[in-house]
Structure formats: structure tokens, C-alpha cells
Design a protein around this motif. Structure first.
Motif, PDB file in Angstrom:
ATOM      1  N   LYS A  70       2.105  63.157 132.683  1.00 17.14           N
ATOM      2  CA  LYS A  70       2.929  64.337 132.930  1.00 17.14           C
ATOM      3  C   LYS A  70       2.634  64.916 134.309  1.00 17.14           C
ATOM      4  CE  LYS A  70       3.979  65.835 128.278  1.00 17.14           C
ATOM      5  NZ  LYS A  70       3.886  66.883 127.279  1.00 17.14           N
ATOM      6  N   GLU A  71       1.380  64.944 134.672  1.00 15.44           N
ATOM      7  CA  GLU A  71       1.024  65.473 135.980  1.00 15.44           C
ATOM      8  C   GLU A  71       1.602  64.595 137.088  1.00 15.44           C
ATOM      9  OE1 GLU A  71      -2.676  67.214 138.549  1.00 15.44           O
ATOM     10  OE2 GLU A  71      -3.136  65.697 137.036  1.00 15.44           O
ATOM     11  N   LEU A  72       1.503  63.284 136.930  1.00 10.98           N
ATOM     12  CA  LEU A  72       2.038  62.378 137.934  1.00 10.98           C
ATOM     13  C   LEU A  72       3.546  62.543 138.062  1.00 10.98           C
ATOM     14  CD1 LEU A  72       1.526  60.173 140.006  1.00 10.98           C
ATOM     15  CD2 LEU A  72       1.789  58.489 138.165  1.00 10.98           C
ATOM     16  N   PHE A  73       4.235  62.667 136.932  1.00 10.42           N
ATOM     17  CA  PHE A  73       5.684  62.869 136.983  1.00 10.42           C
ATOM     18  C   PHE A  73       6.014  64.199 137.647  1.00 10.42           C
ATOM     19  CE2 PHE A  73       9.801  64.221 135.313  1.00 10.42           C
ATOM     20  CZ  PHE A  73      10.570  63.141 135.710  1.00 10.42           C
ATOM     21  N   ASP A  74       5.246  65.231 137.329  1.00  8.02           N
ATOM     22  CA  ASP A  74       5.475  66.538 137.938  1.00  8.02           C
ATOM     23  C   ASP A  74       5.240  66.486 139.448  1.00  8.02           C
ATOM     24  OD1 ASP A  74       6.070  69.407 137.652  1.00  8.02           O
ATOM     25  OD2 ASP A  74       3.988  69.665 138.305  1.00  8.02           O
ATOM     26  N   LEU A  75       4.219  65.784 139.876  1.00  2.98           N
ATOM     27  CA  LEU A  75       3.960  65.626 141.309  1.00  2.98           C
ATOM     28  C   LEU A  75       5.104  64.871 141.985  1.00  2.98           C
ATOM     29  CD1 LEU A  75       0.159  64.737 141.160  1.00  2.98           C
ATOM     30  CD2 LEU A  75       1.149  66.820 142.142  1.00  2.98           C
TER      31      LEU A  75
ATOM     32  N   VAL B 211       9.920  64.981 145.471  1.00  4.60           N
ATOM     33  CA  VAL B 211      11.356  64.768 145.711  1.00  4.60           C
ATOM     34  C   VAL B 211      12.012  66.071 146.154  1.00  4.60           C
ATOM     35  CG1 VAL B 211      13.565  64.274 144.566  1.00  4.60           C
ATOM     36  CG2 VAL B 211      11.598  62.793 144.169  1.00  4.60           C
ATOM     37  N   MET B 212      11.723  67.151 145.465  1.00  5.58           N
ATOM     38  CA  MET B 212      12.340  68.434 145.804  1.00  5.58           C
ATOM     39  C   MET B 212      11.937  68.887 147.207  1.00  5.58           C
ATOM     40  SD  MET B 212      12.480  70.532 142.177  1.00  5.58           S
ATOM     41  CE  MET B 212      10.733  70.715 142.025  1.00  5.58           C
TER      42      MET B 212
ATOM     43  N   THR C 246      -3.456  64.566 146.339  1.00  8.29           N
ATOM     44  CA  THR C 246      -3.749  64.679 144.911  1.00  8.29           C
ATOM     45  C   THR C 246      -3.548  63.339 144.221  1.00  8.29           C
ATOM     46  OG1 THR C 246      -3.106  67.021 144.872  1.00  8.29           O
ATOM     47  CG2 THR C 246      -3.081  65.848 142.758  1.00  8.29           C
ATOM     48  N   VAL C 247      -2.440  62.682 144.540  1.00 16.21           N
ATOM     49  CA  VAL C 247      -2.156  61.372 143.939  1.00 16.21           C
ATOM     50  C   VAL C 247      -3.265  60.380 144.285  1.00 16.21           C
ATOM     51  CG1 VAL C 247      -0.565  59.401 143.989  1.00 16.21           C
ATOM     52  CG2 VAL C 247       0.347  61.724 143.826  1.00 16.21           C
ATOM     53  N   LEU C 248      -3.665  60.370 145.534  1.00 18.59           N
ATOM     54  CA  LEU C 248      -4.715  59.433 145.961  1.00 18.59           C
ATOM     55  C   LEU C 248      -6.077  59.794 145.391  1.00 18.59           C
ATOM     56  CD1 LEU C 248      -3.666  58.933 149.688  1.00 18.59           C
ATOM     57  CD2 LEU C 248      -3.381  57.323 147.795  1.00 18.59           C
ATOM     58  N   ASN C 249      -6.442  61.065 145.468  1.00 17.45           N
ATOM     59  CA  ASN C 249      -7.765  61.503 145.006  1.00 17.45           C
ATOM     60  C   ASN C 249      -7.965  61.326 143.507  1.00 17.45           C
ATOM     61  OD1 ASN C 249      -8.572  62.191 147.597  1.00 17.45           O
ATOM     62  ND2 ASN C 249      -7.928  64.319 147.388  1.00 17.45           N
ATOM     63  N   LYS C 250      -6.899  61.448 142.747  1.00 13.23           N
ATOM     64  CA  LYS C 250      -7.011  61.280 141.294  1.00 13.23           C
ATOM     65  C   LYS C 250      -6.821  59.829 140.872  1.00 13.23           C
ATOM     66  CE  LYS C 250      -6.111  65.951 139.819  1.00 13.23           C
ATOM     67  NZ  LYS C 250      -5.477  66.780 138.796  1.00 13.23           N
ATOM     68  N   GLY C 251      -6.570  58.964 141.849  1.00 15.13           N
ATOM     69  CA  GLY C 251      -6.469  57.540 141.558  1.00 15.13           C
ATOM     70  C   GLY C 251      -5.215  57.141 140.800  1.00 15.13           C
ATOM     71  N   TYR C 252      -4.159  57.927 140.947  1.00 10.17           N
ATOM     72  CA  TYR C 252      -2.910  57.594 140.270  1.00 10.17           C
ATOM     73  C   TYR C 252      -2.294  56.334 140.859  1.00 10.17           C
ATOM     74  CZ  TYR C 252      -2.711  62.138 137.920  1.00 10.17           C
ATOM     75  OH  TYR C 252      -2.970  63.213 137.130  1.00 10.17           O
ATOM     76  N   ASP C 253      -1.523  55.643 140.040  1.00 15.27           N
ATOM     77  CA  ASP C 253      -0.811  54.436 140.441  1.00 15.27           C
ATOM     78  C   ASP C 253       0.319  54.829 141.398  1.00 15.27           C
ATOM     79  OD1 ASP C 253       0.798  52.164 140.633  1.00 15.27           O
ATOM     80  OD2 ASP C 253       0.649  51.687 138.502  1.00 15.27           O
ATOM     81  N   ILE C 254       0.233  54.357 142.630  1.00 13.20           N
ATOM     82  CA  ILE C 254       1.231  54.697 143.653  1.00 13.20           C
ATOM     83  C   ILE C 254       2.604  54.155 143.267  1.00 13.20           C
ATOM     84  CG2 ILE C 254       1.877  54.423 146.088  1.00 13.20           C
ATOM     85  CD1 ILE C 254      -0.603  56.196 145.613  1.00 13.20           C
ATOM     86  N   ASN C 255       2.629  52.951 142.707  1.00 14.33           N
ATOM     87  CA  ASN C 255       3.911  52.372 142.298  1.00 14.33           C
ATOM     88  C   ASN C 255       4.588  53.221 141.223  1.00 14.33           C
ATOM     89  OD1 ASN C 255       3.745  50.159 144.073  1.00 14.33           O
ATOM     90  ND2 ASN C 255       2.479  49.042 142.606  1.00 14.33           N
ATOM     91  N   LYS C 256       3.795  53.733 140.290  1.00 18.12           N
ATOM     92  CA  LYS C 256       4.326  54.594 139.229  1.00 18.12           C
ATOM     93  C   LYS C 256       4.824  55.913 139.831  1.00 18.12           C
ATOM     94  CE  LYS C 256       4.133  54.139 135.094  1.00 18.12           C
ATOM     95  NZ  LYS C 256       5.169  53.565 134.200  1.00 18.12           N
ATOM     96  N   PHE C 257       4.115  56.420 140.825  1.00 19.24           N
ATOM     97  CA  PHE C 257       4.514  57.647 141.513  1.00 19.24           C
ATOM     98  C   PHE C 257       5.890  57.457 142.167  1.00 19.24           C
ATOM     99  CE2 PHE C 257       4.227  60.271 145.496  1.00 19.24           C
ATOM    100  CZ  PHE C 257       4.275  61.512 144.892  1.00 19.24           C
TER     101      PHE C 257
ATOM    102  N   GLU D 208       8.080  55.132 141.369  1.00 21.18           N
ATOM    103  CA  GLU D 208       9.033  54.897 140.277  1.00 21.18           C
ATOM    104  C   GLU D 208       9.508  56.232 139.695  1.00 21.18           C
ATOM    105  OE1 GLU D 208       8.846  53.250 135.706  1.00 21.18           O
ATOM    106  OE2 GLU D 208       7.553  52.276 137.189  1.00 21.18           O
ATOM    107  N   TYR D 209       8.577  57.143 139.462  1.00 20.10           N
ATOM    108  CA  TYR D 209       8.939  58.453 138.929  1.00 20.10           C
ATOM    109  C   TYR D 209       9.828  59.231 139.899  1.00 20.10           C
ATOM    110  CZ  TYR D 209       5.692  58.227 134.931  1.00 20.10           C
ATOM    111  OH  TYR D 209       5.051  57.916 133.757  1.00 20.10           O
ATOM    112  N   GLN D 210       9.591  59.094 141.187  1.00 19.54           N
ATOM    113  CA  GLN D 210      10.448  59.760 142.166  1.00 19.54           C
ATOM    114  C   GLN D 210      11.883  59.247 142.048  1.00 19.54           C
ATOM    115  OE1 GLN D 210       8.977  59.989 146.270  1.00 19.54           O
ATOM    116  NE2 GLN D 210       6.981  59.451 145.454  1.00 19.54           N
ATOM    117  N   GLU D 211      12.034  57.941 141.986  1.00 21.70           N
ATOM    118  CA  GLU D 211      13.366  57.334 141.877  1.00 21.70           C
ATOM    119  C   GLU D 211      14.043  57.735 140.568  1.00 21.70           C
ATOM    120  OE1 GLU D 211      14.929  55.829 144.394  1.00 21.70           O
ATOM    121  OE2 GLU D 211      13.110  56.275 145.537  1.00 21.70           O
ATOM    122  N   MET D 212      13.269  57.744 139.490  1.00 23.85           N
ATOM    123  CA  MET D 212      13.801  58.162 138.191  1.00 23.85           C
ATOM    124  C   MET D 212      14.318  59.596 138.257  1.00 23.85           C
ATOM    125  SD  MET D 212      11.089  57.121 135.344  1.00 23.85           S
ATOM    126  CE  MET D 212      11.796  56.690 133.817  1.00 23.85           C
TER     127      MET D 212
END
Length: 78
Positions: free
Chosen positions: A5-10, A15-16, A44-55, A57-61
Motif C-alpha cells: 500500500k505504501e509503495l502504491f501510494d508513493l 504521478v501526481m 524513500t523507495v530506494l531506502n526502503k528497498g522497494y522493487d523499482i519495477n513494481k514502483f 508498474e504502479y505508476q502506469e496502473m
């Protein structure tokens, strides 16, 4: 807020803010604030180790979602 949820929110915020940055009549300080916010999101995305590809993907979605689709989708996230 859980990680998906946090990754999607980011991604949504990114996007906005990116859309705001594309506006022609931004004042310099507004542009600087938006760029700073985008950098904070990237960090935040990098420091928390989130999947960049998923990030990405969520932007495009998010760009193609309807309001109803958005609310249905966020209920599916962990």
C-alpha cells in the motif's frame, strides 16, 4: 500502512507531482518544491528497498485507473 500500500501510494504521489511539474505556468519556487518532493519519494523507495519495477508498474496502473478501479485495487493490497 503496509509495504504494498505504501509503495502504491508513493507511486500515486509521484504521478501526481510529475503531472504538476509539466504545467507551463509554474513559478520557480513551485517547481523546486515539486522536484524536492519527487526526490524524497525516490529516496524513500530506494531506502526502503522497494522493487523499482513494481514502483513503475504502479505508476502506469494509476495513470489508467478509474476512481472505482482505484478503490477496488487498494483493497487488494497488503
Amino acid at each position: 500502512m503496509t509495504s504494498e500500500k505504501e509503495l502504491f501510494d508513493l507511486a500515486k504521489q509521484y504521478v501526481m507531482l510529475s503531472d504538476e511539474l509539466q504545467k507551463e505556468k509554474l513559478l520557480e519556487y513551485e517547481s523546486d518544491e515539486i522536484k524536492e518532493s519527487l526526490e524524497k519519494i525516490r529516496n524513500t523507495v530506494l531506502n526502503k528497498g522497494y522493487d523499482i519495477n513494481k514502483f513503475v508498474e504502479y505508476q502506469e496502473m494509476y495513470k489508467s485507473m478509474t476512481i472505482e478501479g482505484y478503490y477496488k485495487f487498494i483493497k487488494t493490497l497488503n
